[in-house]
Write a protein that holds these residues in place. Structure first.
Motif, short mmCIF file in Angstrom:
data_model
loop_
_atom_site.label_atom_id
_atom_site.label_comp_id
_atom_site.label_asym_id
_atom_site.label_seq_id
_atom_site.Cartn_x
_atom_site.Cartn_y
_atom_site.Cartn_z
N VAL A 1 0.84 -1.20 0.00
CA VAL A 1 0.00 0.00 0.00
C VAL A 1 0.87 1.24 0.00
CG1 VAL A 1 -1.87 -1.27 1.12
CG2 VAL A 1 -0.28 0.04 2.53
N LYS A 2 0.26 2.37 0.37
CA LYS A 2 0.96 3.64 0.26
C LYS A 2 1.40 4.11 1.64
CE LYS A 2 -0.53 8.27 -1.09
NZ LYS A 2 -0.68 8.97 -2.35
N SER A 3 2.58 4.64 1.71
CA SER A 3 3.10 5.12 2.99
C SER A 3 2.42 6.42 3.38
CB SER A 3 4.61 5.35 2.86
OG SER A 3 5.13 5.73 4.10
N SER B 1 9.88 -0.47 -5.14
CA SER B 1 9.24 -0.99 -6.35
C SER B 1 10.25 -1.01 -7.49
CB SER B 1 8.05 -0.08 -6.71
OG SER B 1 7.68 -0.32 -8.04
N ARG B 2 10.47 -2.20 -8.06
CA ARG B 2 11.43 -2.30 -9.17
C ARG B 2 10.89 -1.59 -10.41
NH1 ARG B 2 11.54 -5.65 -13.35
NH2 ARG B 2 9.84 -6.85 -12.45
N MET B 3 9.57 -1.75 -10.64
CA MET B 3 9.01 -1.22 -11.88
C MET B 3 8.76 0.28 -11.83
SD MET B 3 6.62 -4.20 -13.37
CE MET B 3 5.66 -4.53 -11.94
N ASN B 4 8.79 0.82 -10.65
CA ASN B 4 8.57 2.26 -10.50
C ASN B 4 9.76 2.84 -9.76
OD1 ASN B 4 5.48 2.43 -11.28
ND2 ASN B 4 5.77 0.63 -10.00
N VAL B 5 10.74 3.15 -10.53
CA VAL B 5 12.06 3.50 -9.99
C VAL B 5 11.96 4.61 -8.95
CG1 VAL B 5 14.29 4.48 -10.62
CG2 VAL B 5 13.24 2.71 -12.03
N GLY B 6 12.61 4.37 -7.81
CA GLY B 6 12.66 5.40 -6.77
C GLY B 6 11.39 5.47 -5.93
N GLN B 7 10.44 4.58 -6.21
CA GLN B 7 9.19 4.65 -5.44
C GLN B 7 9.03 3.42 -4.54
OE1 GLN B 7 6.20 5.56 -8.50
NE2 GLN B 7 6.32 7.65 -7.71
N PHE B 8 8.25 3.62 -3.52
CA PHE B 8 8.12 2.60 -2.47
C PHE B 8 6.66 2.31 -2.16
CE2 PHE B 8 12.19 4.51 -2.05
CZ PHE B 8 13.03 3.52 -1.59
N ASP C 1 20.81 -2.75 -7.54
CA ASP C 1 20.87 -2.07 -8.83
C ASP C 1 19.51 -2.03 -9.50
OD1 ASP C 1 23.25 -0.99 -9.18
OD2 ASP C 1 24.10 -2.58 -10.45
N GLU C 2 18.89 -3.22 -9.51
CA GLU C 2 17.56 -3.35 -10.14
C GLU C 2 16.56 -2.40 -9.51
OE1 GLU C 2 17.14 -7.97 -11.52
OE2 GLU C 2 16.11 -7.31 -9.72
N LEU C 3 16.74 -2.20 -8.21
CA LEU C 3 15.81 -1.35 -7.48
C LEU C 3 16.26 0.10 -7.51
CD1 LEU C 3 15.34 -3.73 -4.44
CD2 LEU C 3 13.64 -3.24 -6.21
N ASN C 4 17.42 0.30 -8.12
CA ASN C 4 17.99 1.64 -8.22
C ASN C 4 18.24 2.24 -6.83
OD1 ASN C 4 19.03 3.59 -9.87
ND2 ASN C 4 17.12 4.79 -9.87
N ILE C 5 18.71 1.37 -5.93
CA ILE C 5 19.00 1.85 -4.57
C ILE C 5 20.51 1.87 -4.38
CG2 ILE C 5 18.82 1.31 -2.11
CD1 ILE C 5 16.11 0.17 -2.64
N LYS C 6 21.02 3.02 -3.93
CA LYS C 6 22.46 3.09 -3.64
C LYS C 6 22.62 3.23 -2.14
CE LYS C 6 23.63 5.00 -8.09
NZ LYS C 6 22.21 4.78 -8.50
#
Ligand code: ASP
Length: 579
Positions: free
Chosen positions: A168-170, A182-189, A572-577
């Motif tokens: 759900v949404k934070s 979310s892998r498909m929505n880069v930078g989103q959770f 990487d896939e999740l675009n998380i550093k």
């Protein structure tokens, strides 16, 4: 099936039967000519007997078997010569003629007994072995039975179980969220739900007028014995109801559970307003298995030159029956208790109503007559001990509440097999937070103010009461809920009172606000902590042992070793550093 019977069912009436049992080797006793094995499964323990005289090879073989081996045995049910009345199968044993090892076991790291020698962490690491222990098995059986009873009651009363999403949404209100990238929505959770609150309200808008769900909830909070990062709620919502309807429906549920599980009946549950609960017990979840109610004595004690009382916002005490003979040491212990940082008082005043007259730690300031007058206010009798705290109202009440519970425990007034349910109603809608300098919703932002208090939302927000209620049993909050807002304007007003701009409210809760414009019915509901219901029914504090695979106090699953690092590729896939 590999077995004809389980290990808990064979009785004297089965003597002579040829049986096959499967189970774990619980205990092995070699008594010279005879060898005995206790074989265990989910249903119980049965004794296997091996006689050296009749079958030496089998007896020798039996002696080589290790603890927790998985066995299949064939044999005949015999009456025991020395019976064990403590075991349901204690009248019989199996005279074994064939034994097969279904699987071997390493020596378990702790004993599979009620009083095990394994520490917490070790048992959590090997939770599947811990779960073999009878005590935990009984807890999980209770949990299962309660879940079935709940579903029966809810179904009988026309409720539908509907699942709501976990991704759900934070939102910033409430506890901290666990988030999922979310892998498909880069930078989103996504966030994992702290409760299905908004979904169940949307189900009401959708017309499912009686909903429930036994549902996992997730809160990233500091942990205690009665908290787990993931826990289960019985979540419920109803349309076209007033507070009274919700209270009756769920008082009915709790009575049904006590009746079916424990054979206990209750009269109508007492109700205390939040204000009364705070005034009489210093807590919004009072343990009313015993009295020892607070008595406020500002009027009696002020103006006698005792500055601690003179300067205090509240002077309040309790009367401990029959404790006037407490020694200096015992009183010092209680003083140390109230001074602990968790309790937070600065000192403790006592008045002893002893056989040889009244004595007090403050008799420099108060005459005997005055002390007697105070004792009278407490309805104290000879032999009683009055304990008094003073200071800022909220803090003093909270400290005295701790002392009251401590004394209740010391005096044996908190029997875990006695159950004292009550409703606490009329909670304040809002709560002021000194740190962030703003109001927070005491229950949640979707709770409706009492209609008669609505206007105060704009003038005296702290005074607004809500149609919000908690069900408390033995000092534990088992459940809480409220009548909800179902009107967009009122919901906007509420967000305003909580310091949200219109834009923030729309961003975070637009889906709900919009839904309110499409025919939202009046509705209300409640959610119970299901793990807590189980632990309270068992008279224990910790919910951990009612959860098959719980986390430890640091929120870790020590068996899985989670949380854990993830690979660079996953990151990487999740675009998380990571920093
Ligand atoms: N959703 C609320 C909670 O989790 C309960 C309720 O208001 O029904 O505390």
């Amino acid at each position: 099936m590999l077995r004809t019977h389980n290990c808990g069912e064979l009785k004297i009436k089965d003597v002579g039967l040829n049986v096959t049992l499967c189970g774990w080797l619980h205990r092995l006793r070699n008594l010279g000519g005879m060898t005995f094995i206790d074989i265990r499964d989910r249903y119980g323990i049965t004794q296997l007997a091996f006689d050296e005289k009749t079958n030496k090879t089998l007896c020798d073989f039996a002696q080589t078997l290790g603890r927790e081996y998985v066995l299949q045995v064939k044999g005949v049910v015999k009456e025991r010569s020395s019976k064990n009345p403590k075991m349901p199968t204690g009248d019989i044993e199996i005279e074994v003629n064939e034994i097969k090892i279904l699987n071997k076991s390493k020596i378990p790291p702790f004993t599979i007994e009620d009083n095990t020698d394994g520490g917490d962490e070790l048992r959590m690491h090997y939770r599947y072995l811990d779960l073999r222990r009878n005590i935990i098995k009984l807890n999980l059986s209770l949990r299962h039975r309660l879940s079935i009873l709940i579903r029966n009651y809810m179904n009988d009363n026309g409720f539908m179980e509907i699942e709501t999403p976990f991704l759900v949404k934070s939102t910033p209100e409430g506890a901290r969220d666990f988030v999922v990238p979310s892998r498909m929505n880069v930078g989103q959770f996504y966030a994992l739900p702290q409760s299905p609150q908004t979904f169940k309200q949307l189900l009401m808008v959708a017309g499912f007028d009686k909903y429930f769900q036994l549902v996992r909830c997730f809160r990233d909070e500091d942990l205690r014995a009665d908290r787990q990062p993931e826990f289960t709620q019985l979540d419920c919502e109803m349309s076209f109801v007033e507070q009274e309807d919700v209270l009756q429906m769920f008082e009915g549920l709790i009575k049904y559970l006590f009746d079916k599980e424990k054979g206990l009946q209750f009269n109508k549950f007492p109700r205390l307003t939040w204000e009364e609960a705070m005034r009489l017990y210093g807590s919004d979840k009072p343990d009313i298995r015993f009295g020892m109610k607070f008595v406020e004595i500002n009027d009696e004690v002020k103006g006698n030159g005792f500055s601690i009382f003179d300067n205090a916002e509240l002077v309040v005490g309790i009367c401990a029956k029959g404790c006037a003979n407490y020694t200096r040491k015992q009183l010092d212990e209680l003083t140390d208790f109230v001074k602990r940082p968790q309790v937070g008082a600065t000192g403790l005043v006592y008045i002893k109503c002893g056989e040889d007259g009244i004595k007090s730690s403050i008799d420099k300031f108060y005459s005997v007559e005055k002390l007697e007058q105070i004792a009278h206010k407490f309805n104290a009798e000879k032999g009683d001990l009055i304990l008094i705290l003073a200071g800022e109202k909220g803090k003093t009440r909270a400290s005295l509440s701790c002392l009251r519970l401590e004394l209740g425990t010391r005096l044996g007034l908190r029997n875990p097999n006695t159950f004292a349910p009550l409703w606490v109603i009329d909670f304040p809608l809002l709560e002021w937070d000194e740190e962030t300098h703003r109001f927070y919703a005491m229950h949640h932002p979707f709770t409706a103010p009492k209609p008669e208090d609505y206007e105060k939302l704009f003038t005296h927000p702290a005074e607004v009461r809500a149609n919000a209620y908690d069900l408390v049993v033995n000092g534990v909050e088992l459940g809480g809920g409220s009548i909800r807002i179902h009107d967009r304007k009122m919901q906007n007003d509420m967000f305003k009172a909580l310091g949200f701009s219109e834009e923030e409210a729309q961003n975070q809760f637009g889906f709900l606000l919009d839904a309110f414009e499409y025919g939202a019915p009046p509705h209300g509901g409640i959610a119970f902590g299901f793990d807590r219901i189980c632990s309270v029914f068992s008279g224990v504090e910790s919910i951990r042992d009612f959860i098959a695979f719980p986390k430890n106090n640091n929120g870790r699953d020590v068996m899985l070793d989670a949380p854990s690092n993830i690979s660079l590729q996953q990151l990487d896939e999740l675009n998380i550093k990571l920093k």
